[in-house]
Design a protein around this motif. Structure first.
Motif, PDB file in Angstrom:
ATOM      1  N   SER A 114       0.803  -1.217   0.000  1.00  0.00           N
ATOM      2  CA  SER A 114       0.000   0.000   0.000  1.00  0.00           C
ATOM      3  C   SER A 114       0.838   1.270   0.000  1.00  0.00           C
ATOM      4  O   SER A 114       0.287   2.363   0.051  1.00  0.00           O
ATOM      5  N   ARG A 210      -4.427  -4.620  -3.852  1.00  0.00           N
ATOM      6  CA  ARG A 210      -3.867  -3.458  -3.159  1.00  0.00           C
ATOM      7  C   ARG A 210      -2.822  -2.750  -3.999  1.00  0.00           C
ATOM      8  O   ARG A 210      -2.778  -1.514  -4.061  1.00  0.00           O
ATOM      9  N   ARG A 214      -2.835   1.005  -5.513  1.00  0.00           N
ATOM     10  CA  ARG A 214      -1.739   1.923  -5.226  1.00  0.00           C
ATOM     11  C   ARG A 214      -1.187   2.523  -6.513  1.00  0.00           C
ATOM     12  O   ARG A 214      -0.877   3.724  -6.577  1.00  0.00           O
TER      13      ARG A 214
END
Length: 352
Positions: A114, A210, A214
């Motif tokens: 992240s 994720r 990002r």
């Protein structure tokens, strides 16, 4: 290579403050670099026809920058923009100078799925006929952008012969090169996502989702920085052409503008790519779920056959073959035949 001269000016008012403003500078006279830079003589440098000066101010106090602006007759609103938080990338042409704000980008290895891969460094500049005043603010991460690479680029091009236009070009060229490196890093990361997405065993865990999210956020941030660079380069180049100085720089600015366009187009294409990865991952998850449900349904149908047969023979009523060996053989044969038939049928249709 760092700038040769460095001064730290203390901010003072009614009482001495702890904050320190770092001022770096370089001076060229008649195309030759000098070692006698002094922040107190900036006005004298700018007034000398044969002198070129670059003043770099890091983390300035508002009072210090305002005082410098008053001395150099800089636009008060440009000074406010140089200090304002979250200022967008732009260029504004005033009567006596041109003001611009750009963001240098540095790529870093993320600490987790992240974490961002980009670091932004804000640089504002006042382009004067014989000098460049740059104002840099501290990054949120505490890092600092290296201005030495701008000095190296300027020296490699022999910019002393072409004046402030070459100095500004060197700064923007280094910034745009950083944009290219950032786009390349994001492109490599998205390709790695694609490889993981179509791996035989598929993506593992929720890390891919994720990382995809990002990358989408990083591309949004990068797009805000890269796209307005066309306006910045165009405004500075046209202002310089109006002054009719250093026509030798025209090919360099044209090449720089081409690099900006390529970085912008590349960023836009990556936005489409990461969106495609995100949507494809969701589609593949649905397809895998459908496959699992299909297999479970097929096995449920196979298991239902012996359940139905044994359930029939388990009735508490009289039926042919009850309590006989041939009844057991017939029921077992029915189970085996029907299960084998369903298994072969489902296997041919790729349901199992």
């Amino acid at each position: 290579m760092s700038m040769p001269s460095r001064y730290e000016t203390e901010i003072s008012g009614s009482a001495m403050m702890a904050a320190m403003t770092e001022v770096h500078g370089r001076v060229w006279r008649q195309g030759r670099p000098q070692e006698d830079f002094s922040f107190d003589h900036v006005s004298d440098y700018l007034a000398d026809d044969g002198t070129l000066v670059w003043v770099d101010v890091y983390d300035p106090d508002h009072a210090t920058l305002t005082a410098l602006a008053d001395e150099l007759k800089l636009n008060v609103w440009a000074v406010e923009d140089a200090m304002a938080p979250n200022e967008r990338t732009k260029a504004t042409v005033y009567h006596s100078h041109t003001f611009f704000t750009v963001y240098a980008i540095e790529t870093v290895a993320p600490s987790d799925d992240s974490s961002s891969t980009l670091l932004k460094y804000r640089i504002s500049g006042f382009v004067l006929p014989r000098g460049l005043i740059t104002v840099r603010l501290p990054a949120e991460t505490g890092g600092r952008w290296d201005t030495g690479q701008v000095s190296n680029r300027f020296d490699e091009l022999g910019g002393q012969e072409h004046g402030v236009g070459a100095l500004v070009h060197g700064l923007l060229d280094v910034v745009v090169d950083g944009h290219f490196d950032a786009v390349q890093a994001l492109d490599d990361g998205i390709e790695a996502l694609e490889d993981e997405l179509f791996a035989e065993d598929g993506p593992k865990g929720g890390g891919l989702q994720r990382r995809t999210f990002r990358f989408r956020k990083d591309l949004v941030e990068l797009r805000r920085v890269v796209l307005p660079m066309r306006e910045v380069v165009s405004a500075i180049q046209h202002r310089r052409l109006d002054a009719k100085t250093s026509p030798e720089l025209d090919p360099l600015y044209a090449d720089l503008y081409d690099h900006v366009l390529r970085a912008s187009e590349w960023t836009e294409s990556l936005r489409d790519m990461v969106t495609t990865v995100f949507e494809t991952n969701l589609s593949l998850q649905d397809a895998r779920l459908n496959t699992v449900m299909k297999k479970l349904t097929g096995w449920a149908a196979v298991i239902a056959v012996p359940t139905a047969v044994t359930g029939f023979y388990g009735q508490n009523v009289q039926y042919p073959g009850i309590e006989t060996v041939h009844g057991f053989v017939v029921s077992s044969a029915i189970i085996v035949v029907l299960v084998a038939l369903l298994y072969v049928t489902f296997k041919r249709r790729d349901w199992l």
